[in-house]
Write an enzyme that holds these catalytic residues in place. Structure first.
Site, mmCIF file in Angstrom:
data_model
loop_
_atom_site.group_PDB
_atom_site.id
_atom_site.type_symbol
_atom_site.label_atom_id
_atom_site.label_comp_id
_atom_site.label_asym_id
_atom_site.label_seq_id
_atom_site.Cartn_x
_atom_site.Cartn_y
_atom_site.Cartn_z
ATOM 1 N N HIS A 92 20.358 78.419 96.272
ATOM 2 C CA HIS A 92 21.593 77.631 96.281
ATOM 3 C C HIS A 92 22.225 77.683 97.680
ATOM 4 C CE1 HIS A 92 23.975 75.471 93.295
ATOM 5 N NE2 HIS A 92 25.069 75.804 93.989
ATOM 6 N N ASP B 156 27.494 72.411 98.056
ATOM 7 C CA ASP B 156 27.326 71.242 97.185
ATOM 8 C C ASP B 156 26.059 70.500 97.619
ATOM 9 O OD1 ASP B 156 27.866 69.430 95.188
ATOM 10 O OD2 ASP B 156 29.270 68.243 96.384
ATOM 11 N N GLY B 157 25.471 69.758 96.695
ATOM 12 C CA GLY B 157 24.308 68.939 97.016
ATOM 13 C C GLY B 157 22.975 69.635 96.845
ATOM 14 N N GLY C 139 21.205 70.299 94.066
ATOM 15 C CA GLY C 139 20.319 69.611 93.132
ATOM 16 C C GLY C 139 19.633 68.412 93.745
ATOM 17 N N ARG C 140 20.426 67.550 94.393
ATOM 18 C CA ARG C 140 19.815 66.345 94.990
ATOM 19 C C ARG C 140 18.896 66.706 96.149
ATOM 20 N NH1 ARG C 140 25.712 64.017 96.564
ATOM 21 N NH2 ARG C 140 26.194 65.421 94.840
ATOM 22 N N ARG D 142 15.462 67.902 94.648
ATOM 23 C CA ARG D 142 14.642 66.783 94.184
ATOM 24 C C ARG D 142 14.133 65.948 95.347
ATOM 25 N NH1 ARG D 142 18.851 67.363 90.495
ATOM 26 N NH2 ARG D 142 20.159 65.750 91.457
ATOM 27 N N TYR E 176 15.562 69.984 82.183
ATOM 28 C CA TYR E 176 15.548 70.359 83.605
ATOM 29 C C TYR E 176 16.309 71.672 83.807
ATOM 30 C CZ TYR E 176 16.645 69.783 88.659
ATOM 31 O OH TYR E 176 16.792 69.956 90.011
ATOM 32 N N TYR E 177 17.525 71.709 83.292
ATOM 33 C CA TYR E 177 18.335 72.917 83.466
ATOM 34 C C TYR E 177 17.779 74.099 82.677
ATOM 35 C CZ TYR E 177 21.774 69.966 85.787
ATOM 36 O OH TYR E 177 22.389 69.110 86.671
#
Length: 319
Positions: free
Chosen positions: A176, A180-181, A183-184, A187, A217-218
């Site tokens: 992590h 922010d961002g 996840g995107r 992918r 997914y989670y």
């Protein structure tokens, strides 16, 4: 240091299935889908990836933004889409094994949305689902070292690309590295890793299948966290890749129309060619069909006809 995971029978079966489909993709001229299909898939990719993160814009609104039209919607959501369009239109400029390129992509995705976009977080974070803390990320002080190790694995490991892409996706989500961002970025970067070896992944909307059932997914991420290795997530993502390739092949296994053939041929960026070369590309059509296709291509302004009879050739007029 190699991230922890196991190669299970499920993983081996999925790799075999994916490899067979990749062979079919190349054999059936699907490695470069038509410009229209590429545009449709890009819209689906952007819509699905941002929808997972809570973006409210529709595919129609994203299409309008892609065509440089104004849309009415939350400013943040519009900015997310504009940033994503710019990022995905410039995928070829990113190097999947380069950490600086990774940070640049995050900067472009989160431009105007996050202070210090493109830099790793400097505070500790946890991920909350409902009223529970679902994941406590490693301390901020460890992020640069952990990301450096992850990129070293990506560059030096002899593991096959299909697995490395899944491992990177999971490990990045675990670390992590951004406020922010994440996840995107996970992918996006998996797509880049895959397309570096298999160009067709530039046009495969993996996110569409993920967004249809985000819980899977989670859950795959959470299960891998619990087990302390990415095996479950690798199985999940390989299943998504296999399903995406199956959908692409199903779409392209239909009978091609003259427009499909012309769209595909133009997408190859050829310059001058003959009817024979056109027929070699589409081996199941007759010489009469090829002639009709090429005549239509000339009428549509795609080609210029040069010469006559057995000395006829064609020149592609559009890029």
């Amino acid at each position: 240091m190699k991230p922890p995971y196991e190669i299970t029978p499920t993983i081996l079966q999925l790799i075999t299935a994916i490899s067979e489909k990749l062979g079919a993709v190349n054999a059936n001229l699907v490695s470069r889908p038509s410009p229209l299909l590429r545009k449709e898939n890009r819209i689906k990719t952007i819509h699905a990836s941002l929808k997972i993160e809570g973006n409210t814009l529709t595919e129609e609104q994203i299409t309008a933004l892609l065509d440089h039209k104004k849309v009415i919607g939350p400013k943040k959501d519009v900015m997310e889409v504009v940033n994503a369009i710019h990022t995905y239109e410039n995928l070829q400029k990113y190097n999947p094994t380069n950490e600086k390129s990774f940070l640049k992509a995050h900067q472009n995705l989160l431009k105007g949305l996050l202070v210090n976009a493109g830099t790793y977080r400097n505070q500790n974070v946890g991920i909350v689902k409902g009223s529970k803390v679902a994941h406590v990320a490693p301390p901020a002080a460890n992020v640069p070292f952990l990301m450096k190790e992850l990129f070293e694995y990506l560059k030096s490991s002899n593991e096959i690309v299909l697995i490395k892409s899944c491992v990177f996706h999971y490990e990045m989500e675990f670390i992590h590295p951004f406020l922010d961002g994440n996840g995107r970025m996970g992918r996006l970067w998996q797509t880049l890793i895959l397309m570096d070896k298999y160009p067709v992944f530039e046009f495969l909307p993996l996110e569409t299948l993920i967004s249809k059932n985000q819980e899977d997914y989670y859950n795959a991420l959470a299960k891998s966290d619990q087990l302390g290795k990415s095996t479950v997530f690798i199985e999940y993502m390989l299943g998504i890749i296999d399903a995406s390739l199956r959908q692409l092949l199903d779409f392209n296994n239909r009978t091609l129309t003259d427009k499909d053939r012309l769209d595909y041929f133009v997408s190859l960026h050829k310059t001058d060619f003959t009817r024979k070369e056109y027929m070699n590309m589409f081996k199941d059509i007759s010489s009469a069909t090829a002639s009709r296709d090429l005549k239509k291509g000339v009428e549509l302004g795609l080609f210029q006809k040069i010469g006559d009879k057995n000395k006829t050739s064609y020149r592609v007029l559009i890029e």
